[in-house]
Design a protein around this motif. Structure first.
Motif, PDB file in Angstrom:
ATOM      1  N   PHE A  67     -13.808   8.840  -0.393  1.00 58.83           N
ATOM      2  CA  PHE A  67     -12.559   8.174  -0.026  1.00 58.83           C
ATOM      3  C   PHE A  67     -11.470   9.211   0.183  1.00 58.83           C
ATOM      4  CE2 PHE A  67     -14.278   4.721  -2.932  1.00 58.83           C
ATOM      5  CZ  PHE A  67     -14.706   3.927  -1.893  1.00 58.83           C
ATOM      6  N   PHE A  68     -10.589   8.917   1.111  1.00 59.87           N
ATOM      7  CA  PHE A  68      -9.389   9.728   1.298  1.00 59.87           C
ATOM      8  C   PHE A  68      -8.201   8.821   1.022  1.00 59.87           C
ATOM      9  CE2 PHE A  68     -12.446  12.114   3.868  1.00 59.87           C
ATOM     10  CZ  PHE A  68     -12.270  13.368   3.313  1.00 59.87           C
ATOM     11  N   GLY A  69      -7.546   9.059  -0.083  1.00 55.97           N
ATOM     12  CA  GLY A  69      -6.425   8.233  -0.498  1.00 55.97           C
ATOM     13  C   GLY A  69      -6.776   7.442  -1.752  1.00 55.97           C
ATOM     14  N   THR A  70      -5.770   6.851  -2.344  1.00 55.64           N
ATOM     15  CA  THR A  70      -5.950   6.157  -3.621  1.00 55.64           C
ATOM     16  C   THR A  70      -6.274   4.676  -3.475  1.00 55.64           C
ATOM     17  OG1 THR A  70      -3.572   5.775  -3.748  1.00 55.64           O
ATOM     18  CG2 THR A  70      -4.423   7.749  -4.850  1.00 55.64           C
ATOM     19  N   GLU A  71      -5.937   4.083  -2.354  1.00 56.06           N
ATOM     20  CA  GLU A  71      -6.146   2.639  -2.184  1.00 56.06           C
ATOM     21  C   GLU A  71      -7.594   2.225  -2.407  1.00 56.06           C
ATOM     22  OE1 GLU A  71      -5.064  -1.286  -1.710  1.00 56.06           O
ATOM     23  OE2 GLU A  71      -3.768   0.438  -1.955  1.00 56.06           O
ATOM     24  N   PRO A  72      -8.582   2.897  -1.796  1.00 55.77           N
ATOM     25  CA  PRO A  72      -9.962   2.480  -2.033  1.00 55.77           C
ATOM     26  C   PRO A  72     -10.396   2.683  -3.484  1.00 55.77           C
ATOM     27  CG  PRO A  72      -9.858   4.083  -0.229  1.00 55.77           C
ATOM     28  CD  PRO A  72      -8.484   3.947  -0.802  1.00 55.77           C
ATOM     29  N   VAL A  85       0.844  -1.190   0.000  1.00 50.97           N
ATOM     30  CA  VAL A  85       0.000   0.000   0.000  1.00 50.97           C
ATOM     31  C   VAL A  85       0.880   1.241   0.000  1.00 50.97           C
ATOM     32  CG1 VAL A  85      -1.689   1.320   1.330  1.00 50.97           C
ATOM     33  CG2 VAL A  85      -1.896  -1.166   1.166  1.00 50.97           C
ATOM     34  N   GLU A  86       0.585   2.141  -0.909  1.00 46.82           N
ATOM     35  CA  GLU A  86       1.332   3.395  -0.991  1.00 46.82           C
ATOM     36  C   GLU A  86       0.805   4.355   0.069  1.00 46.82           C
ATOM     37  OE1 GLU A  86       1.911   7.091  -4.078  1.00 46.82           O
ATOM     38  OE2 GLU A  86       1.504   5.101  -4.884  1.00 46.82           O
ATOM     39  N   VAL A  87       1.664   4.763   0.969  1.00 45.72           N
ATOM     40  CA  VAL A  87       1.274   5.671   2.042  1.00 45.72           C
ATOM     41  C   VAL A  87       1.366   7.099   1.519  1.00 45.72           C
ATOM     42  CG1 VAL A  87       1.825   6.460   4.368  1.00 45.72           C
ATOM     43  CG2 VAL A  87       2.109   4.054   3.767  1.00 45.72           C
ATOM     44  N   GLY A  88       0.293   7.850   1.745  1.00 47.02           N
ATOM     45  CA  GLY A  88       0.258   9.230   1.279  1.00 47.02           C
ATOM     46  C   GLY A  88       0.752  10.202   2.325  1.00 47.02           C
ATOM     47  N   ASP A  89       0.573  11.467   2.032  1.00 47.17           N
ATOM     48  CA  ASP A  89       0.983  12.547   2.926  1.00 47.17           C
ATOM     49  C   ASP A  89      -0.182  12.895   3.842  1.00 47.17           C
ATOM     50  OD1 ASP A  89       1.827  14.845   4.182  1.00 47.17           O
ATOM     51  OD2 ASP A  89       2.063  16.010   2.340  1.00 47.17           O
ATOM     52  N   PRO A  90      -0.084  12.647   5.134  1.00 47.58           N
ATOM     53  CA  PRO A  90      -1.194  12.916   6.044  1.00 47.58           C
ATOM     54  C   PRO A  90      -1.633  14.384   6.067  1.00 47.58           C
ATOM     55  CG  PRO A  90       0.600  11.787   7.200  1.00 47.58           C
ATOM     56  CD  PRO A  90       1.074  12.081   5.815  1.00 47.58           C
ATOM     57  N   THR A  91      -0.725  15.294   5.731  1.00 42.02           N
ATOM     58  CA  THR A  91      -1.101  16.711   5.753  1.00 42.02           C
ATOM     59  C   THR A  91      -2.033  17.069   4.598  1.00 42.02           C
ATOM     60  OG1 THR A  91       0.831  17.421   4.469  1.00 42.02           O
ATOM     61  CG2 THR A  91       1.074  17.327   6.879  1.00 42.02           C
ATOM     62  N   ALA A  92      -2.186  16.190   3.635  1.00 47.43           N
ATOM     63  CA  ALA A  92      -3.078  16.453   2.509  1.00 47.43           C
ATOM     64  C   ALA A  92      -4.542  16.207   2.868  1.00 47.43           C
ATOM     65  CB  ALA A  92      -2.682  15.575   1.319  1.00 47.43           C
ATOM     66  N   VAL A  93      -4.792  15.516   3.963  1.00 50.82           N
ATOM     67  CA  VAL A  93      -6.173  15.184   4.341  1.00 50.82           C
ATOM     68  C   VAL A  93      -6.961  16.425   4.732  1.00 50.82           C
ATOM     69  CG1 VAL A  93      -7.602  13.893   5.971  1.00 50.82           C
ATOM     70  CG2 VAL A  93      -5.559  12.848   5.035  1.00 50.82           C
ATOM     71  N   GLY A  94      -6.358  17.326   5.470  1.00 53.84           N
ATOM     72  CA  GLY A  94      -7.074  18.524   5.934  1.00 53.84           C
ATOM     73  C   GLY A  94      -7.696  19.318   4.807  1.00 53.84           C
ATOM     74  N   LYS A  98     -12.522  20.708   1.568  1.00 57.46           N
ATOM     75  CA  LYS A  98     -13.159  20.810   0.257  1.00 57.46           C
ATOM     76  C   LYS A  98     -14.514  20.099   0.268  1.00 57.46           C
ATOM     77  CE  LYS A  98     -12.110  20.361  -4.636  1.00 57.46           C
ATOM     78  NZ  LYS A  98     -11.063  20.075  -5.613  1.00 57.46           N
ATOM     79  N   VAL A  99     -14.572  18.954   0.920  1.00 55.02           N
ATOM     80  CA  VAL A  99     -15.837  18.217   1.029  1.00 55.02           C
ATOM     81  C   VAL A  99     -16.818  18.999   1.894  1.00 55.02           C
ATOM     82  CG1 VAL A  99     -16.919  16.113   1.906  1.00 55.02           C
ATOM     83  CG2 VAL A  99     -14.757  15.972   0.679  1.00 55.02           C
ATOM     84  N   VAL A 100     -16.360  19.471   3.043  1.00 55.26           N
ATOM     85  CA  VAL A 100     -17.223  20.197   3.975  1.00 55.26           C
ATOM     86  C   VAL A 100     -17.775  21.474   3.336  1.00 55.26           C
ATOM     87  CG1 VAL A 100     -17.226  21.488   6.158  1.00 55.26           C
ATOM     88  CG2 VAL A 100     -16.112  19.254   6.020  1.00 55.26           C
ATOM     89  N   ASP A 101     -16.965  22.159   2.563  1.00 57.15           N
ATOM     90  CA  ASP A 101     -17.370  23.429   1.964  1.00 57.15           C
ATOM     91  C   ASP A 101     -18.151  23.269   0.664  1.00 57.15           C
ATOM     92  OD1 ASP A 101     -16.164  24.808   4.035  1.00 57.15           O
ATOM     93  OD2 ASP A 101     -14.283  25.113   2.957  1.00 57.15           O
TER      94      ASP A 101
END
Length: 79
Positions: free
Chosen positions: A44-49, A18-27, A32-35
């Motif tokens: 989904f958050f990340g590419t794996e799903p 599994v490719e681990v992403g940058d956790p700071t990109a989640v915020g 963007k979703v909330v707004d």
């Protein structure tokens, strides 16, 4: 339990791919979703799903379609 050793090794091997992403990109992504004017119920958050879930859902849809006659049967006659 030793009976699960083989399973633990297999799961660990799977997760190692599994490719681990940058956790700071989640915020920013979450904001963007909330707004959004019309936010999704699920996202989904990340590419794996994105790589795995569409295939799983395609299989589910096919199974449900294959068994549609049973679903119709279970509905019964209108009251």
């Amino acid at each position: 339990m030793p009976a699960y050793d083989e399973m633990r090794v297999a799961v660990a091997a799977g997760w190692s791919k599994v490719e681990v992403g940058d956790p700071t990109a989640v915020g920013p992504a979450l904001l963007k979703v909330v707004d959004a004017a019309n936010p999704p119920l699920r996202v989904f958050f990340g590419t794996e799903p994105l790589d795995t879930v569409p295939h799983i859902y395609a299989e589910r849809l096919e199974t449900w379609q294959d068994w549609a006659d049973v679903s119709v049967q279970a509905q019964g006659d209108p009251a």
